[in-house]
Design a protein around this motif. Sequence first.
Motif, short mmCIF file in Angstrom:
data_model
loop_
_atom_site.label_atom_id
_atom_site.label_comp_id
_atom_site.label_asym_id
_atom_site.label_seq_id
_atom_site.Cartn_x
_atom_site.Cartn_y
_atom_site.Cartn_z
N ALA A 1 -1.43 -2.63 -6.26
CA ALA A 1 -2.44 -3.55 -6.79
C ALA A 1 -1.79 -4.70 -7.55
CB ALA A 1 -3.40 -2.79 -7.70
N GLU B 1 0.44 3.51 -6.28
CA GLU B 1 -0.65 2.61 -5.91
C GLU B 1 -0.88 1.52 -6.95
OE1 GLU B 1 -1.51 6.54 -3.80
OE2 GLU B 1 -0.91 5.93 -5.84
N GLN B 2 -0.62 1.80 -8.23
CA GLN B 2 -0.75 0.72 -9.22
C GLN B 2 0.21 -0.41 -8.88
OE1 GLN B 2 0.39 0.31 -13.76
NE2 GLN B 2 -1.50 1.48 -13.58
N CYS C 1 -4.30 -5.11 -0.85
CA CYS C 1 -3.65 -3.82 -1.08
C CYS C 1 -4.49 -2.71 -0.46
CB CYS C 1 -3.39 -3.58 -2.56
SG CYS C 1 -4.85 -3.57 -3.61
N ASN D 1 -5.78 5.13 -8.70
CA ASN D 1 -4.55 4.52 -9.20
C ASN D 1 -4.55 2.99 -9.05
OD1 ASN D 1 -3.35 6.87 -10.07
ND2 ASN D 1 -2.17 7.20 -8.19
N LEU D 2 -5.46 2.46 -8.25
CA LEU D 2 -5.56 1.01 -8.10
C LEU D 2 -6.37 0.35 -9.21
CD1 LEU D 2 -6.45 0.74 -4.29
CD2 LEU D 2 -4.25 0.22 -5.31
N ILE E 1 -6.99 -3.70 -10.20
CA ILE E 1 -8.24 -4.35 -9.82
C ILE E 1 -8.87 -5.00 -11.06
CG2 ILE E 1 -10.57 -4.00 -8.91
CD1 ILE E 1 -9.45 -1.60 -7.33
N THR F 1 -9.71 0.81 0.52
CA THR F 1 -9.45 2.21 0.19
C THR F 1 -10.02 3.10 1.28
OG1 THR F 1 -11.48 2.25 -1.16
CG2 THR F 1 -9.40 1.86 -2.31
N ILE G 1 -9.31 -5.31 -1.60
CA ILE G 1 -8.77 -3.96 -1.77
C ILE G 1 -9.42 -3.06 -0.74
CG2 ILE G 1 -8.52 -2.02 -3.37
CD1 ILE G 1 -9.50 -5.34 -4.84
N GLY H 1 0.78 -1.22 0.00
CA GLY H 1 0.00 0.00 0.00
C GLY H 1 0.82 1.27 0.00
N ALA I 1 -4.96 1.76 -0.16
CA ALA I 1 -4.65 3.10 -0.67
C ALA I 1 -5.61 4.09 -0.04
CB ALA I 1 -4.76 3.14 -2.19
#
Length: 584
Positions: A51, A47-48, A67, A77-78, A82, A96, A94, A21, A69
């Motif tokens: 993921a 962040e990519q 992950c 950015n994920l 995803i 967030t 995920i 993360g 963020a």
Amino acid sequence: MNGARWLVQALAAEGVDTLFGYPGGAIMPFYDALHGADLKHILVRHEQGAAFAANGYARASGRVGVCVATSGPGASNLVTGIADAMLDSVPMVIITGQVATPLMGTDAFQELDVFGMTMPIVKHSFLPRSVDDLPRILGEAFRIARSGRPGPVLIDLPKDVQNGDASHLPTHRPLPVDEVPAPMDASLHAALALISQAQRPVIYGGGGLALGDAVQAFRTFVDATQIPTVLTLKGLGTLPSQHPLNLGMLGMHGSRAANLAVQESDLLIVVGARFDDRATGKLTEFAPHARVVHMDLDACEIGKLRHADAGVRGDIRTTLTLLTLPCAAHLHGRNGAARRAWRTACQQRARDGAARYDAPGETVYAPALLKRLSEMAPDAVVACDVGQHQMWVAQHWRFDDPRKHLTSGALGAMGFGLPAAIGAQLQDPRSQVICVSGDGSFLMNVQELATVARYRLPVKIVLLDNQALGMVRQWQELFFERRYSEVDLSDNPDFAAVASAFGIQASYVDRADGVESALRALLDAPGPALLHVAIDQAANVWPLVPPNHNNAQMLDADEPASLPGTEAPPTSPIAEEPRHALST
């Protein structure tokens, strides 16, 4: 005990040991709760990268990748990672951050509707409004991610829920995964009837075999029935590359033996595959003489693109186990001579069409390098980016386990390789992990070299550099009359120097006679290392099924003149200037 601290303890109870993360405002309470916790958090640099690292962790291990963020740009950015997990059926959770519930819908700072934005690319989404929602939501998130056909699940976590009093919440206990249905007897009988009648059967295996923990059952089925077998990109490794019945990968860049066997077959036994367009070519002309037995856990896939004469819905491992002995008994009876002749012809074609690695000249031939590396590192996990190098890896690496081949299949996301390799290395620090990338893909997430360096992950990176977006350039050469548009990467940096700047051992090779020693030095490096490999810009991936053609209409290196606009081979397709000097 606030909501964030309860969540950290609940993640540990779910068996999570590592998460990836990048912190920010709306997720700060969660990061505060991580301070001093037993969970290992890996700080990525984008962040990519988080993921894709969680994605690689899950693909290599079979466990749920996690992950984290913050809200707004952190969450957005994920999205690519995803989507990749959704399309390739990768189990992920995920988390967030989100603005506090009273601010939602007010266009607050870093507020995005990530719940709505990701709805088409997740199995399920959760947005807790109260700390009391957390036990139900977390248990359901992991259950859904793991159950049936795996996939990503999103928890969008408002800041006030993270800060809410959770002292009254119970200790978290994981929920069991959904029971996998067994196949119906009628569907098994229908499949057996078709298989017993076939004279030219072909088994077509896909990524569902690994997802269904059915690799060993599949190998037993193939050995018992002695049916020639082809595999999809995600199915590679379910049958070892050197197995005598393995005809190779089918599809756009598949082997001639695999594609022609499918096109000439009278029965396709499709196991955990979904008739993807890159595998089938022109669908209306795919396997035109074949009836279809389709085995899959997901009922939505059966008959979706190709009518199934016998659809067997249920647990693939159970299905294969139940069919193995009856199929073997029937196949060695009636039509046995015809099937033996068919098998012999398929195997002879595979031998006749086997790849050659004696390319002339002094430059590096990428297929030969990759084949040699697979021999030198037979147990390695390979995380691959997207492009020509991805297809060369699929064609020439000798895989014996589908979880050792990590590749962005359905989405085809450049930038996948390096962070996926990070995730794979962290799921098993003892494993040997190799990232194979191209110069275009590598620069998309090059910042993750900092993550590799910080945690001293012994990832080995092979960077094939043709100073072009190679696959796009190949298509422009063949199908767009060599109008090369925005594919020139001749101003690439000195990648060895870039890696060295991160404290990572790096070297460079551009001659075939230097490949063996360069690969040995790469593998012997005690920590992370990068090998920058210069290859010919005009090198193409062969064979190739052109768009809107069937899989029997393959082009090889000596046949491109049959297409409009390809009357002569190119000499220097993009840049006239010589390759710039690079340090060693």
